[in-house]
Each structure stands twice: as structure tokens, then as C-alpha cells.
Motif scaffolding. Structure first.
Motif, PDB file in Angstrom:
ATOM      1  N   TRP A  79     -60.468 -81.833 -50.454  1.00  0.00           N
ATOM      2  CA  TRP A  79     -60.730 -80.413 -50.198  1.00  0.00           C
ATOM      3  C   TRP A  79     -61.988 -80.253 -49.357  1.00  0.00           C
ATOM      4  O   TRP A  79     -61.988 -79.526 -48.350  1.00  0.00           O
ATOM      5  N   GLU A 124     -54.209 -71.270 -45.236  1.00  0.00           N
ATOM      6  CA  GLU A 124     -54.050 -70.092 -46.091  1.00  0.00           C
ATOM      7  C   GLU A 124     -53.972 -68.825 -45.247  1.00  0.00           C
ATOM      8  O   GLU A 124     -53.147 -67.933 -45.522  1.00  0.00           O
ATOM      9  N   PRO A 147     -55.497 -73.052 -50.895  1.00  0.00           N
ATOM     10  CA  PRO A 147     -55.850 -74.475 -50.855  1.00  0.00           C
ATOM     11  C   PRO A 147     -55.467 -75.245 -52.108  1.00  0.00           C
ATOM     12  O   PRO A 147     -55.034 -76.397 -52.017  1.00  0.00           O
ATOM     13  N   GLU A 148     -55.624 -74.624 -53.288  1.00  0.00           N
ATOM     14  CA  GLU A 148     -55.359 -75.383 -54.514  1.00  0.00           C
ATOM     15  C   GLU A 148     -53.902 -75.814 -54.635  1.00  0.00           C
ATOM     16  O   GLU A 148     -53.598 -76.833 -55.265  1.00  0.00           O
ATOM     17  N   GLY A 155     -54.462 -78.702 -58.934  1.00  0.00           N
ATOM     18  CA  GLY A 155     -55.126 -77.861 -57.946  1.00  0.00           C
ATOM     19  C   GLY A 155     -56.218 -77.012 -58.549  1.00  0.00           C
ATOM     20  O   GLY A 155     -57.307 -76.850 -57.967  1.00  0.00           O
ATOM     21  N   ASN A 156     -55.974 -76.467 -59.725  1.00  0.00           N
ATOM     22  CA  ASN A 156     -56.976 -75.633 -60.383  1.00  0.00           C
ATOM     23  C   ASN A 156     -58.176 -76.428 -60.877  1.00  0.00           C
ATOM     24  O   ASN A 156     -59.314 -75.938 -60.853  1.00  0.00           O
ATOM     25  N   LYS A 198     -60.170 -77.024 -57.791  1.00  0.00           N
ATOM     26  CA  LYS A 198     -60.799 -75.767 -57.353  1.00  0.00           C
ATOM     27  C   LYS A 198     -62.012 -75.428 -58.214  1.00  0.00           C
ATOM     28  O   LYS A 198     -63.031 -74.940 -57.695  1.00  0.00           O
ATOM     29  N   SER A 252     -65.094 -74.800 -55.985  1.00  0.00           N
ATOM     30  CA  SER A 252     -65.482 -73.382 -55.923  1.00  0.00           C
ATOM     31  C   SER A 252     -65.714 -72.840 -57.331  1.00  0.00           C
ATOM     32  O   SER A 252     -64.910 -72.045 -57.825  1.00  0.00           O
TER      33      SER A 252
END
Length: 361
Positions: free
Chosen positions: A118, A129, A136-137, A352-353, A356, A360
């Protein structure tokens, strides 16, 4: 094991990830089979097979390809003796186990690799996106689950894998004719793609089912959905992360990804009102409005109550423990178009989460 969609880009991931939800004995049996398939390439050239050469002639005519080139390419393919049995459905056994499945996929190795991927490709992910609406995730989750960000892309010659499954698909499979036709279509797509390149068609490597590159696209998916995201005039799903990211995003958009829509919502089942047979009948396909979902005994809260689209009740078995449930939206269903498995889709979301949350926070 899930039913494999003819549009799914990755066949290998579906088979391996479905196996991860199986009991240990079945996993061990499949691992032994994979080791056998990897150990040796077959020794039977398809140049000696009349059915393979007839198919080569048909493909050359339909695709307007050089007949000698098609015959030589298919003729050079080798039978992979152990691959056909890897396509057989696993024996029925213990219930699937989402917790065990998740632990094997959403692990520190993939999470840390996903964070690096990422951060290294943040601008490309943001542009994907913006252009396709896929966050992205989701893209990071897919590439991580499929190939650990390019670390595990398969070591089988694609021509060998596709020829084996086109002409020697196991007849004991309950859908043998359909699956054989699918792989012949993929072999035809592969030949069509390779005919437009300068590379040797015997060189590309992939999974034992013929899926290729970081996103593990099958040849027909490369033809339909792969994009030249960096504008260099060629599509490279093996070494070019820009093309990989753009192609995955384009695939999701093509299958109906809705920008800004959640993929799942929490759900609680009300035993006094529960109509489980009705809720489970459509399987993972979104069918219920929020109101009809609640009326059948699935309790929602917050923004899920005003969700404008349709919902599905997603069941995740946990071995001997009680199943887990979530409400799946259209976007959850789109993830299953990549691989027709609710376990797969949940692993993509959770990987993905997790990534993330680090990138982020």
C-alpha cells in the motif's frame, strides 16, 4: 467447495482457499496432491493426440491464427499427471471453519506485506479508486490473498496446465463437461493473447489451473478486464504493479462495484421471528430489501436499516462452534465474482481492513 464461475479470474485461489476451510485430514490430502503435481512435469506431448490437434485446427480457424503455430504450441504442451485429481471436489467431512480459514490468510506475513504494498503504491491505489470507485483496501486485500503481493504466482507452464485440463479433465467430476469446456475456452484465450506478443508461448508460468500474474487472472479475464494502467503500451500483470492495480479495479467495476457502498453490515438473528430457510435460500446473492430482511428475523442497526440496495444473509461456519453471520451487499457479491466463496470474500475484506488500520489509522 464452491462452484467455480467461468468469469472468475483466479481458479487456483478458489481451490486452495476452499481447502483451507476443510478439516485437517482433507487439507493434508490436498497438500500431498499439490506436492505431487509440482514434483514433475508430464512426459506425454499433446502433439500425439488427435483430439488436441483437432482443437488446434478449430482454434486457428475461429481466431484466424497461424495453423502451424497453434498446432506446434498445443503439441508442445505436456500432460501434468496429478493436476486432474486436484479438480475433483473434496470428500465431505467436517463443517468448514471460518476462524481457522481466517487465521491462515489474515496473518502477520500478509498484513505486513500489504502495508508495504500500500505504501509503495499509494498514488496508484488512489488513482484506481478515483477512476473505478474501488477503494485501496479491496485491491490490496485481493492481491494479498491471491499471491501474497506477487510472491506466490505459480510455477507451472500455463500451456501445460490449460492443455491438461482441456483434454484430460477428470470425468469423475460432477460437472466434467462444463469444466472441460471452460478450460478449452481459457486455452483458446491464452493462444489468442500469446499470438499478439513476441514472447514464447511456452514460457509463461502460473497456477496449476492456468491463472497468471499477481492478480491470478485466467486468460479470458486478461482479455476482458486487464488494462494498461501506466500507459506504457503493454499490459504486464506479473511485474507491473500499476497494471495489476488498475486491472483488479477494472474487474470489480465491470462486475458492478458500487462506489461508496459498504460490503457487509453486522446482523443479529432474532430466534422468535427467524425464517432461516427463507433467508438462506438465495445463498450469497443479494435478494432482500432491508425491510424484508428484518421481517424474516435478521436484525439490523444503524446505516444498514436505510441501505438502499439488496442484502443477503452470509453464513460462515466455525467448525463445532456456532456459525457467524453478516449481511452482504451488492459489493460483497461482487467480491465473490472474483472467487465464488463467502469465506474468500470475507478474507479479502478482513485482510484489506487490517492493512488499512495500519496505513490509515
Amino acid at each position: 467447495m464452491r462452484r467455480l464461475s467461468s468469469t472468475a479470474p483466479s481458479l487456483l485461489a478458489g481451490l486452495l482457499l476452499a481447502a483451507l476451510a476443510l478439516p485437517p485430514a482433507a487439507i493434508a490430502q490436498n497438500a500431498d496432491a499439490r506436492r505431487g503435481a509440482t514434483a514433475v512435469r508430464g512426459t506425454v506431448p499433446y502433439a500425439t493426440r488427435d483430439d488436441a490437434m483437432r482443437f488446434a485446427d478449430d482454434v486457428a480457424t475461429r481466431r484466424n491464427l497461424d495453423r502451424d503455430w497453434v498446432r506446434a504450441t498445443i503439441g508442445a504442451a505436456q500432460l501434468l499427471p496429478n493436476v486432474p485429481r486436484l479438480m475433483l471436489p473434496p470428500a465431505k467431512g467436517s463443517p468448514k471453519n471460518w476462524n481457522a480459514y481466517r487465521a491462515r490468510i489474515v496473518d502477520p506475513i500478509r498484513i505486513n506485506a500489504g502495508v508495504r504494498f500500500w505504501r509503495d503504491n499509494a498514488a496508484l491505489l488512489a488513482r484506481a479508486e478515483a477512476e473505478y470507485g474501488v477503494p485501496p483496501e479491496i485491491i490490496v486485500g485481493i492481491i494479498g490473498v491471491e499471491t501474497l503481493y506477487g510472491r506466490i504466482m505459480g510455477n507451472f507452464r500455463v500451456i501445460d496446465a490449460l492443455a491438461t485440463l482441456s483434454f484430460d479433465f477428470p470425468q469423475g467430476h460432477p460437472r466434467a463437461a462444463e469444466r472441460e469446456a471452460f478450460f478449452r475456452g481459457e486455452l483458446e484465450s491464452f493462444l489468442s493473447i500469446e499470438s499478439r506478443t513476441a514472447q514464447d508461448p511456452l514460457v509463461p508460468l502460473g497456477s496449476y489451473a492456468g491463472a497468471m500474474g499477481m492478480p491470478q487472472f485466467m486468460p479470458s479475464s486478461i482479455a476482458k478486464y486487464a488494462v494498461d494502467f501506466d500507459g506504457d503500451g503493454r499490459i504486464d500483470l506479473v511485474n507491473n504493479t500499476a497494471d495489476v492495480i488498475g486491472s483488479v479495479a477494472n474487474y470489480f467495476k465491470a462486475f458492478g462495484w458500487q462506489r461508496g457502498m459498504a460490503s457487509i453490515f453486522p446482523v443479529r438473528l432474532d430466534p422468535e421471528r427467524l425464517k432461516m430457510q427463507i433467508l438462506m435460500a438465495p445463498d450469497i446473492k443479494p435478494t432482500f430489501s432491508a425491510d424484508s430482511f428484518v421481517a424474516a428475523g435478521a436484525t439490523l442497526r444503524g446505516e444498514a436499516l436505510s441501505h438502499p440496495g439488496l442484502l443477503a444473509l452470509i453464513e460462515l461456519q466455525n467448525g463445532p462452534d456456532a456459525p457467524s453471520y453478516v449481511a452482504g451487499t451488492q459489493n460483497f457479491y461482487v467480491i465473490t465474482r472474483y472467487n465464488w466463496s463467502s469465506y474468500y470474500a470475507m478474507s479479502v475484506l478482513e485482510l484489506g481492513n487490517e492493512v488499512k488500520a495500519i496505513v490509515s489509522p
